[in-house]
Design an enzyme around this catalytic site. Structure first.
Site, short mmCIF file in Angstrom:
data_model
loop_
_atom_site.label_atom_id
_atom_site.label_comp_id
_atom_site.label_asym_id
_atom_site.label_seq_id
_atom_site.Cartn_x
_atom_site.Cartn_y
_atom_site.Cartn_z
N ASN A 77 43.34 -2.39 -18.35
CA ASN A 77 42.02 -2.91 -18.69
C ASN A 77 41.02 -2.82 -17.54
O ASN A 77 40.06 -3.60 -17.47
CB ASN A 77 42.13 -4.37 -19.17
CG ASN A 77 43.07 -4.52 -20.33
OD1 ASN A 77 43.06 -3.69 -21.27
ND2 ASN A 77 43.92 -5.54 -20.30
N ARG A 78 41.28 -1.89 -16.65
CA ARG A 78 40.39 -1.66 -15.50
C ARG A 78 40.28 -2.88 -14.59
O ARG A 78 39.32 -3.01 -13.83
CB ARG A 78 38.99 -1.21 -15.96
CG ARG A 78 38.99 0.15 -16.65
CD ARG A 78 37.58 0.67 -16.85
NE ARG A 78 36.83 0.73 -15.59
CZ ARG A 78 36.94 1.71 -14.70
NH1 ARG A 78 37.79 2.70 -14.91
NH2 ARG A 78 36.21 1.69 -13.60
#
Length: 207
Positions: free
Chosen positions: A185-186
């Site tokens: 999810n970065r």
């Protein structure tokens, strides 16, 4: 195309007190992980008016003083460093979902250190340092090979090859060293050492 990273968090409490010690830990992991040429790094330089260029070179030594690589001083990177010593390094260890990003100042290593390293290079690489006027135009590959063959005849295997006068090392003295650990999810971990005199401050960056 997007990679789903699955890795352990990188916490401030996990870091070594100094960036070169932390780099040594991660470099050891990269070697143990079987990465091809874990010492490959992208060196970015710039002209005095800010025009950048990048290329991949091999890290040949590192210690508390910084990161060392070797090149022809008249190559593009050598000339640019001569005019603007501020550079960046990037170690892209993608299989480990890790990167190390360095900014700092490059300075030439001493000739004794350069000569000691040059002696460890394979004979063919020693000849290649003489044969190639790095980054300068050349007519054909055959011309380059002819230069090499002439040198091979002059310095056969087993004979000492002198160090080219325009060839040597640069040491990048770091001002910042960032350790990047990829996550889903970065939500990556980015912890950066910042030099403050002889000490280091660590800050966490948003991904």
């Amino acid at each position: 195309m997007r990679e789903r990273y699955r890795s352990m968090p990188l916490l401030g409490t996990d870091l070594a007190p100094a960036p070169m010690d932390q780099f040594s830990r991660w470099f050891t992991d990269a070697v143990a992980g079987g990465l091809q040429e874990p010492n490959a790094m992208v060196v970015s330089t710039a002209t005095p008016d800010g025009r950048p260029s990048s290329r991949t070179v091999l890290l040949k030594a590192y210690d508390h003083r910084g990161f060392v690589f070797y090149t022809n001083y008249t190559s593009r990177k050598g000339r640019e460093i001569g005019e603007n010593p501020y550079v960046s390094l990037l170690f892209p260890w993608h299989p480990l979902a890790r990167q190390v990003l360095v900014t700092g100042r490059a300075e030439r290593v001493g000739r004794d250190e350069t000569a000691a390293y040059f002696r460890t290079r394979p004979h063919g690489s020693q000849l290649g340092a003489w044969a190639s006027d790095q980054s300068s135009p050349i007519g054909t590959r055959e011309e380059l090979l002819a230069r090499y063959e002439d040198l091979a005849a002059r310095y056969p295997e087993g004979e000492q090859v002198p160090v080219p006068p325009g060839w040597g090392g640069f040491r990048v003295v770091p001002g910042t060293v960032e350790f990047w650990q990829g996550h889903e999810n970065r939500l990556h971990d980015r912890l950066r050492y910042v030099a403050e005199g002889k000490d280091w401050r660590v800050e966490r960056l948003c991904p």
